[in-house]
Design a protein around this motif. Structure first.
Motif, short mmCIF file in Angstrom:
data_model
loop_
_atom_site.label_atom_id
_atom_site.label_comp_id
_atom_site.label_asym_id
_atom_site.label_seq_id
_atom_site.Cartn_x
_atom_site.Cartn_y
_atom_site.Cartn_z
N ASP A 73 -25.74 -8.46 31.07
CA ASP A 73 -26.22 -9.73 30.52
C ASP A 73 -26.96 -9.57 29.21
O ASP A 73 -27.54 -10.54 28.70
CB ASP A 73 -27.12 -10.43 31.55
CG ASP A 73 -26.35 -10.83 32.80
OD1 ASP A 73 -25.26 -11.42 32.64
OD2 ASP A 73 -26.82 -10.54 33.92
N SER A 74 -26.99 -8.36 28.66
CA SER A 74 -27.59 -8.16 27.34
C SER A 74 -26.61 -8.59 26.25
O SER A 74 -25.40 -8.65 26.47
CB SER A 74 -27.97 -6.69 27.14
OG SER A 74 -29.08 -6.33 27.93
N ASP A 75 -27.16 -8.90 25.08
CA ASP A 75 -26.32 -9.31 23.95
C ASP A 75 -25.42 -8.17 23.51
O ASP A 75 -25.78 -6.99 23.59
CB ASP A 75 -27.19 -9.71 22.75
CG ASP A 75 -27.86 -11.05 22.93
OD1 ASP A 75 -27.50 -11.79 23.87
OD2 ASP A 75 -28.76 -11.36 22.12
N TRP A 76 -24.23 -8.54 23.04
CA TRP A 76 -23.38 -7.59 22.34
C TRP A 76 -23.91 -7.45 20.91
O TRP A 76 -24.38 -8.43 20.32
CB TRP A 76 -21.93 -8.07 22.31
CG TRP A 76 -21.25 -8.02 23.65
CD1 TRP A 76 -21.85 -7.85 24.87
CD2 TRP A 76 -19.85 -8.14 23.91
NE1 TRP A 76 -20.91 -7.85 25.87
CE2 TRP A 76 -19.67 -8.03 25.31
CE3 TRP A 76 -18.74 -8.32 23.10
CZ2 TRP A 76 -18.42 -8.10 25.91
CZ3 TRP A 76 -17.48 -8.39 23.70
CH2 TRP A 76 -17.32 -8.28 25.09
N ALA A 77 -23.84 -6.26 20.36
CA ALA A 77 -24.33 -6.04 19.00
C ALA A 77 -23.41 -6.73 18.01
O ALA A 77 -22.22 -6.41 17.95
CB ALA A 77 -24.39 -4.55 18.70
N PRO A 78 -23.92 -7.68 17.23
CA PRO A 78 -23.05 -8.40 16.30
C PRO A 78 -22.42 -7.51 15.24
O PRO A 78 -21.34 -7.81 14.72
CB PRO A 78 -24.00 -9.44 15.68
CG PRO A 78 -25.37 -8.91 15.91
CD PRO A 78 -25.31 -8.15 17.19
N ASP A 79 -23.09 -6.39 14.92
CA ASP A 79 -22.56 -5.45 13.93
C ASP A 79 -21.84 -4.28 14.57
O ASP A 79 -21.44 -3.34 13.89
CB ASP A 79 -23.69 -4.95 13.03
CG ASP A 79 -24.82 -4.27 13.82
OD1 ASP A 79 -24.74 -4.24 15.07
OD2 ASP A 79 -25.77 -3.78 13.19
#
Length: 290
Positions: A73-79
């Motif tokens: 449920d953590s964010d995916w790294a946008p970069d």
């Protein structure tokens, strides 16, 4: 102290990692207990530590089970930044937000994060380190088998049963569960009706080439270890060999060591009671008293 029944369910918490990325976690046990932060392996989620979280809570400890960036449920790294350094900075940030030193328990990818963090300028935020089936010099064939498994089935699965068959083939030492519903913790069903691993495939970029590249900095970090250390190895592991254990213990002579006979690379899941007992004993032996 509150009785153990108060800690049968975790509290959901969110931390901020490097670049403000949101990191999901479960918090088990009394806030004033010894703090233990769990870091899962690649392709896993915080749920792989669920039984350990409950057991530590019952032992009066505060366990925080963290989803790494790009997982669960953590964010995916946008970069697309899933480098070791990014994960180390995530961990240091989480420890800062928790506000007191912690024992760090890391399996595989999480163990590498913990080991590198132990050489960070803010390493005083760590009270001790538990490495779960990971050493600076792993067996290449075992690591490649893990990476190949994670990199397979990008097209997803038609059903949970199909996914369970694939996992069973990957972990032949483990009895296949009668009900595959538990896999929903690691899979998500998309609009096309298929089930996909719940982590960002970009995490795998360059991982195969990193095996040898990271050996020297990992060994350097190991040489600098002065905090209490416990190395846990699954006796059936194809990732950490007895030779790898000997090399690590030469680098870290003060390290404690535990081998779990019925476990492979996924030691914590293979023999959770034995693993958790080792962690609880280690924390109790080394917890700081004010």
């Amino acid at each position: 102290m509150s009785n153990e029944a108060d800690f049968t369910e975790p509290a959901r918490v969110t931390f901020r990692g490097q670049g403000g990325i949101a990191l999901a976690a479960d918090s088990w046990g009394p806030q004033d207990g010894p703090l233990v932060v769990f870091l899962h392996g690649g392709g896993q989620t915080r749920h792989s530590w669920k039984d350990s979280g409950l057991a530590l809570a019952k032992a009066g400890m505060h366990a925080v089970l963290l989803d790494a960036r790009g997982h669960g449920d953590s964010d995916w790294a946008p970069d697309g930044n899933y480098s070791r350094n990014a994960m180390v900075e995530d961990l240091i940030g989480v420890l800062e937000q928790l506000g007191k030193p912690a024992f760090v328990v890391g399996a595989s990818m999480g163990g590498l994060t913990g080991l590198i963090a132990s050489a960070h300028p803010q390493r005083d935020r760590m009270t001790g380190l538990v490495l779960v089936d990971v050493v600076p010099r792993p067996e290449r064939a075992g690591v490649e088998r893990v990476i190949n498994f994670l990199d397979s089935n990008r097209e997803g699965f038609a059903s949970l049963e199909e996914a369970a068959d694939v996992v069973s083939a990957y972990l032949p030492h483990r009895r296949k569960p009668r009900n595959p519903e538990g896999l929903q913790r690691n899979l998500r069903q998309r609009a096309d009706g298929r089930w996909y691993w719940h982590w960002d495939p970009a995490m795998l970029s360059g991982r195969g080439e990193e095996i040898d590249f990271h050996t020297d900095p990992l060994e350097d970090a190991a040489r600098q270890l002065t905090m209490p250390v416990l190395l846990v190895r699954g006796a059936l592991s194809d990732v950490v060999s007895e030779e790898g254990v000997r090399a690590f213990r030469e680098l870290v002579p003060h390290a404690d060591y535990a081998e779990i006979g019925a476990a492979a690379h996924t030691a914590a899941s293979d023999a959770n009671d034995e693993f958790t007992d080792a962690v609880v004993d280690f924390v109790r032996a080394h917890v700081r008293t004010e």
